[in-house]
Design an enzyme around this catalytic site. Structure first.
Site, PDB file in Angstrom:
ATOM      1  N   ASP A  12       0.873  -1.181   0.000  1.00  0.00           N
ATOM      2  CA  ASP A  12       0.000   0.000   0.000  1.00  0.00           C
ATOM      3  C   ASP A  12       0.910   1.230   0.000  1.00  0.00           C
ATOM      4  OD1 ASP A  12      -2.447   1.564   0.304  1.00  0.00           O
ATOM      5  OD2 ASP A  12      -1.860   1.870   2.380  1.00  0.00           O
ATOM      6  N   SER A  13       0.315   2.387  -0.194  1.00  0.00           N
ATOM      7  CA  SER A  13       1.077   3.635  -0.093  1.00  0.00           C
ATOM      8  C   SER A  13       1.589   3.848   1.329  1.00  0.00           C
ATOM      9  CB  SER A  13       0.180   4.810  -0.475  1.00  0.00           C
ATOM     10  OG  SER A  13      -0.933   4.859   0.407  1.00  0.00           O
ATOM     11  N   TYR A  44      -0.713   8.514  -2.095  1.00  0.00           N
ATOM     12  CA  TYR A  44      -0.791   8.280  -3.534  1.00  0.00           C
ATOM     13  C   TYR A  44      -1.970   9.072  -4.134  1.00  0.00           C
ATOM     14  CZ  TYR A  44       2.310   4.091  -3.714  1.00  0.00           C
ATOM     15  OH  TYR A  44       3.363   3.208  -3.691  1.00  0.00           O
ATOM     16  N   GLY A  45      -2.958   9.350  -3.300  1.00  0.00           N
ATOM     17  CA  GLY A  45      -4.236   9.885  -3.788  1.00  0.00           C
ATOM     18  C   GLY A  45      -4.130  11.172  -4.570  1.00  0.00           C
ATOM     19  N   CYS A  75      -4.521  -1.410  -2.140  1.00  0.00           N
ATOM     20  CA  CYS A  75      -4.651   0.038  -2.313  1.00  0.00           C
ATOM     21  C   CYS A  75      -5.489   0.291  -3.560  1.00  0.00           C
ATOM     22  CB  CYS A  75      -3.252   0.630  -2.482  1.00  0.00           C
ATOM     23  SG  CYS A  75      -3.240   2.398  -2.810  1.00  0.00           S
ATOM     24  N   CYS A 186     -11.004   3.335   0.073  1.00  0.00           N
ATOM     25  CA  CYS A 186      -9.570   3.513   0.321  1.00  0.00           C
ATOM     26  C   CYS A 186      -9.248   2.631   1.518  1.00  0.00           C
ATOM     27  CB  CYS A 186      -9.273   4.976   0.630  1.00  0.00           C
ATOM     28  SG  CYS A 186      -7.619   5.265   1.313  1.00  0.00           S
TER      29      CYS A 186
HETATM   30  N1  DGL Z   1      -4.780   3.306   0.801  1.00  0.00           N
HETATM   31  C1  DGL Z   1      -4.903   3.846  -0.496  1.00  0.00           C
HETATM   32  C2  DGL Z   1      -6.164   3.456  -1.216  1.00  0.00           C
HETATM   33  O1  DGL Z   1      -6.714   2.414  -0.963  1.00  0.00           O
HETATM   34  C3  DGL Z   1      -4.370   5.198  -0.872  1.00  0.00           C
HETATM   35  C4  DGL Z   1      -4.147   6.232   0.122  1.00  0.00           C
HETATM   36  C5  DGL Z   1      -3.241   7.313  -0.390  1.00  0.00           C
HETATM   37  O2  DGL Z   1      -2.048   7.103  -0.353  1.00  0.00           O
HETATM   38  O3  DGL Z   1      -3.742   8.365  -0.845  1.00  0.00           O
HETATM   39  O4  DGL Z   1      -6.620   4.150  -2.084  1.00  0.00           O
END
Ligand code: DGL
Length: 265
Positions: A12-13, A44-45, A75, A186
């Site tokens: 995941d991020s 990551y978003g 993620c 998320c």
């Molecule tokens: N946990 C991630 C997801 O399911 C992303 C969170 C992020 O880094 O913005 O989208």
């Protein structure tokens, strides 16, 4: 040829994927698990799909060096950006991605209005638009990007008044629109379920896809005769940021502070 005893890589991020790792561990207790938290690059978003694809390629390469027999993109944002790319790079490697639970939510709603809490990257993607086309049918889907939530969870904040206010601001428009089902799109957000429960009426269903991902991993491993049957090794954690930071937060989100290593550059 991968062996049954080889580990499964989960990424995941940051710490959000631990909500999926938990489901995998419960469903597949014999599997040895590797977890990469890309905390040096979270969130990551708000990043470009190209940037996320590069990160996912790097992490997939790392898992393969570790001998992983399968990979889980725990993620939603990484999945929309990178799953197709990874599948074309490694066509024979079992790869599980995840997407917001639009299909079950559309089947469950009685008001006909469903809300999706997710990152900007997920909600703006063509893959999410295709998911709506395919499964929303007559159901109205109201989307809500949630910038700032991931950063709170990464810092170990699951309850502060500031976080509560931020979350309430995201949830209120969905409730006002008549949503009776909220999708946590998320993997960080399941850690906010206790706080969410204080903000939404009890009859509103809150759903995520962690358990479905664990079932899909089980299916893929079973089809390839790769399900582990021996005892699992200790889960190994890597991070692209300071290992001490992840080590501090693991007891809160995972339950025990295992050894954490720095992800090689
Ligand atoms: N946990 C991630 C997801 O399911 C992303 C969170 C992020 O880094 O913005 O989208």
């Amino acid at each position: 040829m991968a062996e049954r005893a080889a580990p499964v890589g989960v990424m995941d991020s940051g710490v959000g994927g631990l909500s999926v790792l938990r489901e995998i561990q419960q469903r597949l207790p014999h599997e040895s698990l590797l977890y990469v938290a890309d905390c040096g690059h979270v969130p990551y978003g708000e990043k470009s799909a190209d940037y996320i694809r590069q990160r996912c390629r790097h992490i997939a390469g790392f898992f393969r060096e570790q001998g992983a027999k399968a990979m889980v993109l725990a993620c939603n944002t990484a999945t929309v950006a990178a799953v197709a790319d990874l599948r074309s790079l490694y066509p024979d490697w079992p790869l599980v991605g995840m997407e917001p639970a639009v299909k079950p939510a559309a089947a469950a709603t009685r008001s006909g209005v469903v809300g999706v809490l997710a990152t900007t990257g997920t909600l703006q993607s063509a893959k999410f638009a295709a998911l709506l086309d395919r499964f929303a049918g007559d159901v109205r889907v109201v989307t809500q990007p949630c910038p700032g939530l991931v950063e709170c969870i990464e810092s170990g904040d699951l309850h502060s008044p500031r976080l509560r206010q931020l979350l309430a601001g995201f949830v209120e428009p969905l409730l006002a629109a008549g949503c009776d089902t909220l999708i946590l799109g998320c993997t960080h957000y399941p850690f906010l379920r206790p706080l969410l429960a204080t903000l939404v009426p009890g009859e509103v269903a809150i759903i995520d896809t962690g358990a479905a991902v664990a079932r899909q991993l089980q299916r893929l491993l079973h089809e390839r005769a790769l399900l582990a049957d021996g005892p699992a090794r200790e889960t190994a954690f890597w991070t692209s940021a300071d290992p001490h930071a992840l080590l501090r937060i693991l007891p809160l989100l995972w339950g025990k502070a295992d050894c954490v290593q720095r992800l090689p550059l």
